[in-house]
Enzyme design. Sequence first.
Site, PDB file in Angstrom:
ATOM      1  N   HIS A 120      43.455   0.842  28.627  1.00  0.00           N
ATOM      2  CA  HIS A 120      42.364   0.664  27.178  1.00  0.00           C
ATOM      3  C   HIS A 120      41.438   0.808  27.447  1.00  0.00           C
ATOM      4  CE1 HIS A 120      45.498  -2.553  28.621  1.00  0.00           C
ATOM      5  NE2 HIS A 120      45.206  -2.935  29.876  1.00  0.00           N
TER       6      HIS A 120
HETATM    7 ZN   LIG Z   1      47.646  -4.281  33.538  1.00  0.00          ZN
END
Ligand SMILES: [Zn+2]
Length: 300
Positions: A120
């Site tokens: 992320h």
């Molecule tokens: Zn995850």
Amino acid sequence: MLKIAFAPIYKYELPKGHRFPMEKYELIPQQLLHEGIVSENQFFHPSRLLIEDILLTHTEEYWNKLRDNDLSAKEIRKIGFPVRPELIERGRYISQGTIECVNYALENGISMNIAGGTHHAFADRGEGFCIFNDFAIAANYYLNLKVLKKILIIDLDVHQGNGTAKIFENDRRVFTFSMHGEKNYPLRKEFSNLDIGLKDKITDNEYLEILKFTLPKIIIDFKPDFVMYLAGVDVLATDKLGRLNLTKIGCKERDRIVFETCKNNQIPVSVSMGGGYSERIADIIDAHVNTFRVAQEVWY
Ligand SMILES: [Zn+2]
């Protein structure tokens, strides 16, 4: 020999009450040794990632903000951890662990990092417990050296690899494949080269059929010379964040499909752990340990 990146710095002391299962980074190596799946000499301590190698992936502005403790409250909230210098240090060792794993994988066929899979993290910001994107850092490192030419990133964490997808959006040398919960975080998805958004409560058989059907086709079409595999165990039915319905056996079978496909095609693989948020820590450890078990079975 299967070499595994691990250093004590991988376990970071979070403030009391924080629910991230940080202890897994200590418990996975302990369990691997306890069960005799690997021996002490298979672990290696990565060194510290150089700033010049951070900057092959992340922007100078973002790095300066991290270094100078200059992130805004909003940026810190997005990351989800209190961002202290020790946490940034930790991220540097983990990302370097992935770089060194690639080297070992080129020698031995496979190598694994006890942490990482921080998919992320974007070039210019962190989010979802991720500060540096270890796969992107390692990929850019070897592409830059021209050691690797075509890298396939297989991201089977339940959350979309949004940072990785965005970083390589216009880079034809990297193919990003993400199979994730369609309704799960991040709500706003980026575009991987191939995204498969799964419905909630999908079961072992349906999940494994999709993977078995898709992965060989990607390999035939893209012809990667290296695979990076993100083996998140938040696909389990017991996972608090996952929304899928996989059993531990299904999750292990998933790893086997990936490993056997790579091995049969003679493509080296480096593995990072990714997420896992089951209520019982033992479920998280068990499922991660299975990934190592299958790696040993397939290669050794
Ligand atoms: Zn995850």
